[in-house]
Design a protein around this motif. Sequence first.
Motif, short mmCIF file in Angstrom:
data_model
loop_
_atom_site.label_atom_id
_atom_site.label_comp_id
_atom_site.label_asym_id
_atom_site.label_seq_id
_atom_site.Cartn_x
_atom_site.Cartn_y
_atom_site.Cartn_z
N GLU A 201 0.81 -1.22 0.00
CA GLU A 201 0.00 0.00 0.00
C GLU A 201 0.84 1.27 0.00
O GLU A 201 0.57 2.20 -0.77
N ASP A 202 1.89 1.32 0.86
CA ASP A 202 2.69 2.54 0.95
C ASP A 202 3.73 2.65 -0.15
O ASP A 202 3.85 3.69 -0.79
N LYS A 203 4.47 1.57 -0.41
CA LYS A 203 5.56 1.63 -1.38
C LYS A 203 5.13 1.27 -2.80
O LYS A 203 5.76 1.70 -3.77
N GLY A 204 4.13 0.43 -2.93
CA GLY A 204 3.68 0.01 -4.26
C GLY A 204 4.66 -0.91 -4.97
O GLY A 204 4.68 -0.98 -6.19
N TYR A 205 5.46 -1.67 -4.19
CA TYR A 205 6.45 -2.56 -4.80
C TYR A 205 5.83 -3.87 -5.29
O TYR A 205 6.42 -4.55 -6.13
N THR A 206 4.69 -4.26 -4.74
CA THR A 206 4.13 -5.58 -5.03
C THR A 206 2.60 -5.56 -4.93
O THR A 206 2.03 -4.66 -4.32
N TYR A 207 1.98 -6.58 -5.54
CA TYR A 207 0.55 -6.78 -5.34
C TYR A 207 0.27 -7.53 -4.05
O TYR A 207 -0.83 -7.45 -3.50
N GLY A 208 1.25 -8.28 -3.58
CA GLY A 208 1.01 -9.05 -2.36
C GLY A 208 2.30 -9.60 -1.79
O GLY A 208 3.25 -9.91 -2.52
N ILE A 209 2.33 -9.73 -0.47
CA ILE A 209 3.47 -10.31 0.23
C ILE A 209 2.92 -11.15 1.38
O ILE A 209 1.89 -10.80 1.97
N TYR A 210 3.57 -12.25 1.68
CA TYR A 210 3.04 -13.14 2.71
C TYR A 210 4.15 -13.58 3.66
O TYR A 210 5.34 -13.56 3.32
N SER A 211 3.75 -14.00 4.84
CA SER A 211 4.65 -14.57 5.83
C SER A 211 3.96 -15.78 6.43
O SER A 211 2.83 -15.67 6.94
N VAL A 212 4.61 -16.96 6.35
CA VAL A 212 3.95 -18.22 6.72
C VAL A 212 4.90 -19.07 7.56
O VAL A 212 6.10 -19.13 7.30
N LEU A 213 4.33 -19.74 8.57
CA LEU A 213 5.05 -20.76 9.32
C LEU A 213 4.72 -22.12 8.70
O LEU A 213 3.55 -22.47 8.57
N ILE A 214 5.74 -22.87 8.32
CA ILE A 214 5.54 -24.17 7.69
C ILE A 214 6.04 -25.25 8.65
O ILE A 214 7.17 -25.17 9.13
N ASN A 215 5.18 -26.23 8.89
CA ASN A 215 5.49 -27.26 9.88
C ASN A 215 5.43 -28.65 9.27
O ASN A 215 4.43 -29.01 8.65
N TYR A 216 6.50 -29.40 9.45
CA TYR A 216 6.56 -30.80 9.07
C TYR A 216 6.76 -31.64 10.32
O TYR A 216 6.89 -31.11 11.43
N LYS A 217 6.82 -32.93 10.14
CA LYS A 217 6.95 -33.82 11.29
C LYS A 217 8.30 -33.66 11.99
O LYS A 217 8.40 -33.72 13.21
N ASN B 110 -8.69 -30.85 9.07
CA ASN B 110 -7.93 -30.42 10.24
C ASN B 110 -7.62 -31.59 11.16
O ASN B 110 -6.53 -31.69 11.72
N TYR B 111 -8.60 -32.47 11.32
CA TYR B 111 -8.38 -33.64 12.17
C TYR B 111 -7.27 -34.52 11.60
O TYR B 111 -6.41 -35.02 12.33
N LYS B 112 -7.28 -34.70 10.28
CA LYS B 112 -6.26 -35.53 9.63
C LYS B 112 -4.86 -34.97 9.87
O LYS B 112 -3.93 -35.72 10.19
N SER B 113 -4.71 -33.66 9.74
CA SER B 113 -3.39 -33.06 9.94
C SER B 113 -2.93 -33.20 11.39
O SER B 113 -1.76 -33.46 11.67
N LYS B 114 -3.87 -33.05 12.33
CA LYS B 114 -3.50 -33.19 13.75
C LYS B 114 -3.17 -34.65 14.08
O LYS B 114 -2.26 -34.92 14.87
N LEU B 115 -3.88 -35.58 13.47
CA LEU B 115 -3.59 -36.99 13.67
C LEU B 115 -2.19 -37.32 13.17
O LEU B 115 -1.43 -38.04 13.82
N ALA B 116 -1.84 -36.79 12.01
CA ALA B 116 -0.52 -37.03 11.43
C ALA B 116 0.58 -36.43 12.31
O ALA B 116 1.69 -36.98 12.40
N GLU B 117 0.28 -35.31 12.94
CA GLU B 117 1.26 -34.64 13.80
C GLU B 117 1.33 -35.26 15.20
O GLU B 117 2.24 -34.95 15.97
N GLY B 118 0.36 -36.10 15.53
CA GLY B 118 0.31 -36.66 16.87
C GLY B 118 -0.26 -35.71 17.89
O GLY B 118 -0.04 -35.85 19.10
N ALA B 119 -1.02 -34.71 17.44
CA ALA B 119 -1.62 -33.72 18.34
C ALA B 119 -3.07 -34.07 18.62
O ALA B 119 -3.74 -34.71 17.80
#
Length: 419
Positions: free
Chosen positions: A291-307, A371-380
């Motif tokens: 919005e302020d700089k106009g460098y991009t249409y979109g930017i994201y920040s994500v936490l990615i979790n594996y086993k 959501n249940y499947k992902s939690k089952l796979a993670e052991g949560a």
Amino acid sequence: MLDRQVAPKSFMLKDLSLTKPKIKELSNGMSVHIIQDETNPVLKIDVLFPAGKVHDEKPAQSLICAKVMVEGTKSYRGSELQELLDHYGAHLDVSVDYDYTTVSLLCLKEHIHSLLPVLKSAITEPLFDNEDFEKIKLQQLQKIRVNNQKNALIATKNLRKKLLNGTPYSSTLEEEYINEIKIEDIQNYFNHFFTLKPDFIVAGDFDNNIFDYFEEHLGMLEFSKIETDYKSQLSPIISDDLIKREGSVQASIRMGAISIARSHPDYFDLSITNEILGGYFGSRLMKNIREDKGYTYGIYSVLINYKHLDYHIIGADVKIDHVEDTVSEVYKEMEELKTNPVPAGEIETIKNYMLGKIASSLDTVFHQSENYKSKLAEGADYLSYFEDYVNSIRNITSSRILEISNKYFSDKYCVVKVA
């Protein structure tokens, strides 16, 4: 009469309405996890196998194996399988993650007696026809060739290779890997990993009669007790790389750092802090860089979790002249979160946004099943996970956000720029 000039009152979500899964066991010890919805005449059955890309002896082995599995079986060959699925309006699919593989069947409840044998056949006796094998390889090759022309995917692949160096999670699909795969390789993968005992997750109108039918068709299956083995030594390569590509009209940036698991006591608060940084449309990175700089249409920040591994990634496609400026502004926004308390109004906004996001991600029985499947796979534990997450959102404070930002937002990220 409704006055559309007056906004409706907002309120904070009080409680989540989650269906508590029932777990039944077949005579062979295989668990069937049931998320019941008597109002829904559709059944979604996910067969969750505890093996994925991290178990490849050759890169792409698990992916090609899984894709060929649902092309035809010894009992339902190629066109016969597809015609049967089309006749009943059903869908048979497979998805391969790094840690597990899911074979899914979606169908009307009234057709389950005709289609459960198909699912059983797919997971126990795939045909592995050579023509199907070559077709799947060609499809993957074409996909790779298209993706290798995209700056965004080149940046993501190179970030994974550097940041996740020394682990199977750094592996990416390449043409030479596909070309080297032989049909014997996927047969070996199937014989080793698809004989491990899976879990069945069923969502929809699942009654005792259907459970009896599961017992009849699946209760006699035998599975091996081979333990899946994970060996790696994470050795991140933290550097700042620029990959030049002739004719690029825009640049892609990926910044990454090793992070924490979902089971970590700080995870929920880090997730909330990450949303403020770049997790939604009103985030600080969006306001600054879009919005302020106009460098991009979109930017994201994500936490990615594996086993076995977790990381934080920030990504954007930007104007080619503002690559370095964008990286500097990302660091600036992280430093701001590490230095100055987040205002109360911004915290209230993120609380309402995240509670609404969680509610919408659980609004159907099929969303709950995913959501249940992902939690089952993670052991949560599925129910306590979301209860704890909601409590963390409600109780987050500016001082806690400062603490989390200083603890987990590194001064030096692995940076890959493709321009």
